[in-house]
Design a protein around this motif. Sequence first.
Motif, PDB file in Angstrom:
ATOM      1  N   VAL A 148       0.865  -1.174   0.000  1.00 20.06           N
ATOM      2  CA  VAL A 148       0.000   0.000   0.000  1.00 20.06           C
ATOM      3  C   VAL A 148       0.906   1.230   0.000  1.00 20.06           C
ATOM      4  O   VAL A 148       1.808   1.350   0.833  1.00 20.06           O
ATOM      5  CB  VAL A 148      -0.935   0.033   1.231  1.00 20.06           C
ATOM      6  CG1 VAL A 148      -1.882   1.219   1.148  1.00 20.06           C
ATOM      7  CG2 VAL A 148      -1.717  -1.267   1.349  1.00 20.06           C
ATOM      8  N   VAL A 149       0.665   2.124  -0.957  1.00 18.11           N
ATOM      9  CA  VAL A 149       1.476   3.328  -1.123  1.00 18.11           C
ATOM     10  C   VAL A 149       0.572   4.543  -0.928  1.00 18.11           C
ATOM     11  O   VAL A 149      -0.518   4.611  -1.507  1.00 18.11           O
ATOM     12  CB  VAL A 149       2.114   3.371  -2.534  1.00 18.11           C
ATOM     13  CG1 VAL A 149       2.875   4.668  -2.749  1.00 18.11           C
ATOM     14  CG2 VAL A 149       3.018   2.163  -2.754  1.00 18.11           C
ATOM     15  N   GLY A 150       1.034   5.493  -0.116  1.00 26.22           N
ATOM     16  CA  GLY A 150       0.254   6.710   0.092  1.00 26.22           C
ATOM     17  C   GLY A 150       0.808   7.508   1.257  1.00 26.22           C
ATOM     18  O   GLY A 150       1.898   7.229   1.763  1.00 26.22           O
ATOM     19  N   ARG A 151       0.040   8.475   1.690  1.00 28.44           N
ATOM     20  CA  ARG A 151       0.458   9.289   2.830  1.00 28.44           C
ATOM     21  C   ARG A 151       0.357   8.446   4.102  1.00 28.44           C
ATOM     22  O   ARG A 151      -0.566   7.645   4.274  1.00 28.44           O
ATOM     23  CB  ARG A 151      -0.389  10.541   2.918  1.00 28.44           C
ATOM     24  CG  ARG A 151      -0.229  11.408   1.669  1.00 28.44           C
ATOM     25  CD  ARG A 151      -0.721  12.805   1.855  1.00 28.44           C
ATOM     26  NE  ARG A 151      -0.884  13.476   0.573  1.00 28.44           N
ATOM     27  CZ  ARG A 151       0.109  13.961  -0.175  1.00 28.44           C
ATOM     28  NH1 ARG A 151       1.351  13.848   0.245  1.00 28.44           N
ATOM     29  NH2 ARG A 151      -0.124  14.551  -1.325  1.00 28.44           N
ATOM     30  N   ARG A 152       1.319   8.626   4.980  1.00 32.73           N
ATOM     31  CA  ARG A 152       1.481   7.795   6.180  1.00 32.73           C
ATOM     32  C   ARG A 152       0.177   7.619   6.980  1.00 32.73           C
ATOM     33  O   ARG A 152      -0.189   6.512   7.339  1.00 32.73           O
ATOM     34  CB  ARG A 152       2.567   8.379   7.082  1.00 32.73           C
ATOM     35  CG  ARG A 152       2.797   7.583   8.363  1.00 32.73           C
ATOM     36  CD  ARG A 152       3.919   8.133   9.199  1.00 32.73           C
ATOM     37  NE  ARG A 152       5.194   8.149   8.512  1.00 32.73           N
ATOM     38  CZ  ARG A 152       6.008   7.096   8.379  1.00 32.73           C
ATOM     39  NH1 ARG A 152       5.651   5.942   8.873  1.00 32.73           N
ATOM     40  NH2 ARG A 152       7.144   7.202   7.747  1.00 32.73           N
ATOM     41  N   ASP A 153      -0.518   8.712   7.265  1.00 29.53           N
ATOM     42  CA  ASP A 153      -1.711   8.618   8.117  1.00 29.53           C
ATOM     43  C   ASP A 153      -2.823   7.786   7.489  1.00 29.53           C
ATOM     44  O   ASP A 153      -3.634   7.195   8.184  1.00 29.53           O
ATOM     45  CB  ASP A 153      -2.226  10.017   8.491  1.00 29.53           C
ATOM     46  CG  ASP A 153      -2.604  10.858   7.290  1.00 29.53           C
ATOM     47  OD1 ASP A 153      -2.052  10.647   6.196  1.00 29.53           O
ATOM     48  OD2 ASP A 153      -3.455  11.753   7.440  1.00 29.53           O
ATOM     49  N   THR A 154      -2.846   7.705   6.183  1.00 27.07           N
ATOM     50  CA  THR A 154      -3.884   6.948   5.491  1.00 27.07           C
ATOM     51  C   THR A 154      -3.549   5.467   5.398  1.00 27.07           C
ATOM     52  O   THR A 154      -4.438   4.625   5.495  1.00 27.07           O
ATOM     53  CB  THR A 154      -4.094   7.511   4.062  1.00 27.07           C
ATOM     54  OG1 THR A 154      -4.437   8.898   4.160  1.00 27.07           O
ATOM     55  CG2 THR A 154      -5.187   6.776   3.327  1.00 27.07           C
ATOM     56  N   ILE A 155      -2.281   5.133   5.232  1.00 31.83           N
ATOM     57  CA  ILE A 155      -1.931   3.739   4.937  1.00 31.83           C
ATOM     58  C   ILE A 155      -1.524   2.907   6.147  1.00 31.83           C
ATOM     59  O   ILE A 155      -1.527   1.676   6.066  1.00 31.83           O
ATOM     60  CB  ILE A 155      -0.838   3.658   3.857  1.00 31.83           C
ATOM     61  CG1 ILE A 155       0.483   4.240   4.350  1.00 31.83           C
ATOM     62  CG2 ILE A 155      -1.308   4.327   2.577  1.00 31.83           C
ATOM     63  CD1 ILE A 155       1.649   4.004   3.418  1.00 31.83           C
ATOM     64  N   LEU A 156      -1.169   3.516   7.258  1.00 33.93           N
ATOM     65  CA  LEU A 156      -0.718   2.736   8.413  1.00 33.93           C
ATOM     66  C   LEU A 156      -1.702   1.660   8.882  1.00 33.93           C
ATOM     67  O   LEU A 156      -1.272   0.573   9.265  1.00 33.93           O
ATOM     68  CB  LEU A 156      -0.323   3.651   9.567  1.00 33.93           C
ATOM     69  CG  LEU A 156       1.062   4.290   9.431  1.00 33.93           C
ATOM     70  CD1 LEU A 156       1.373   5.155  10.645  1.00 33.93           C
ATOM     71  CD2 LEU A 156       2.147   3.261   9.217  1.00 33.93           C
ATOM     72  N   PRO A 157      -3.018   1.896   8.848  1.00 35.62           N
ATOM     73  CA  PRO A 157      -3.928   0.825   9.265  1.00 35.62           C
ATOM     74  C   PRO A 157      -3.791  -0.459   8.432  1.00 35.62           C
ATOM     75  O   PRO A 157      -4.066  -1.546   8.921  1.00 35.62           O
ATOM     76  CB  PRO A 157      -5.316   1.446   9.088  1.00 35.62           C
ATOM     77  CG  PRO A 157      -5.084   2.917   9.233  1.00 35.62           C
ATOM     78  CD  PRO A 157      -3.733   3.152   8.622  1.00 35.62           C
ATOM     79  N   PHE A 158      -3.344  -0.353   7.210  1.00 35.73           N
ATOM     80  CA  PHE A 158      -3.190  -1.535   6.361  1.00 35.73           C
ATOM     81  C   PHE A 158      -2.079  -2.456   6.864  1.00 35.73           C
ATOM     82  O   PHE A 158      -2.074  -3.647   6.575  1.00 35.73           O
ATOM     83  CB  PHE A 158      -2.926  -1.131   4.908  1.00 35.73           C
ATOM     84  CG  PHE A 158      -4.136  -0.546   4.240  1.00 35.73           C
ATOM     85  CD1 PHE A 158      -5.083  -1.370   3.652  1.00 35.73           C
ATOM     86  CD2 PHE A 158      -4.333   0.818   4.216  1.00 35.73           C
ATOM     87  CE1 PHE A 158      -6.206  -0.844   3.046  1.00 35.73           C
ATOM     88  CE2 PHE A 158      -5.455   1.359   3.606  1.00 35.73           C
ATOM     89  CZ  PHE A 158      -6.403   0.523   3.022  1.00 35.73           C
ATOM     90  N   GLN A 159      -1.171  -1.899   7.618  1.00 34.91           N
ATOM     91  CA  GLN A 159      -0.092  -2.694   8.193  1.00 34.91           C
ATOM     92  C   GLN A 159      -0.650  -3.706   9.198  1.00 34.91           C
ATOM     93  O   GLN A 159      -0.131  -4.803   9.334  1.00 34.91           O
ATOM     94  CB  GLN A 159       0.916  -1.759   8.865  1.00 34.91           C
ATOM     95  CG  GLN A 159       2.268  -2.348   9.073  1.00 34.91           C
ATOM     96  CD  GLN A 159       3.264  -1.265   9.479  1.00 34.91           C
ATOM     97  OE1 GLN A 159       2.911  -0.234  10.036  1.00 34.91           O
ATOM     98  NE2 GLN A 159       4.520  -1.506   9.179  1.00 34.91           N
ATOM     99  N   MET A 160      -1.739  -3.354   9.846  1.00 36.48           N
ATOM    100  CA  MET A 160      -2.352  -4.219  10.848  1.00 36.48           C
ATOM    101  C   MET A 160      -2.934  -5.495  10.236  1.00 36.48           C
ATOM    102  O   MET A 160      -3.090  -6.496  10.924  1.00 36.48           O
ATOM    103  CB  MET A 160      -3.429  -3.460  11.615  1.00 36.48           C
ATOM    104  CG  MET A 160      -2.856  -2.308  12.416  1.00 36.48           C
ATOM    105  SD  MET A 160      -4.117  -1.178  13.018  1.00 36.48           S
ATOM    106  CE  MET A 160      -4.696  -2.079  14.420  1.00 36.48           C
TER     107      MET A 160
END
Length: 106
Positions: A10-22
């Motif tokens: 997932v590529v994008g701005r940090r605040d938007t993509i961090l939940p995908f790490q979960m």
Amino acid sequence: MESKQYKIAVVGRRDTILPFQMVGFDVFPVQMEREAQNTIRKLAQTGYGIIYITEDIAALIPETLDYYEKQVIPALILLPTHEGSSGLALGRVQENVEKAVGQNIL
């Protein structure tokens, strides 16, 4: 015959993509056009079969999206941000449907 296992990014701005790490996706925060282009190129060369890109970043790199749309792998899929959809993702889906069936079905 053994099938190849592709990774998901997932590529994008940090605040938007961090939940995908979960959920186990690899996340790659970017801010600017060149950084996004380089990240996507590197991911495509290193075994990523699906790359989700936030609409705000995708809007910065239309030429890169066009290039990879012609490739089988990776599949680039646009995501709306927490601020809502710009319509870019839906527009690309409509274009692909038109190409596939010869007309707009929506």
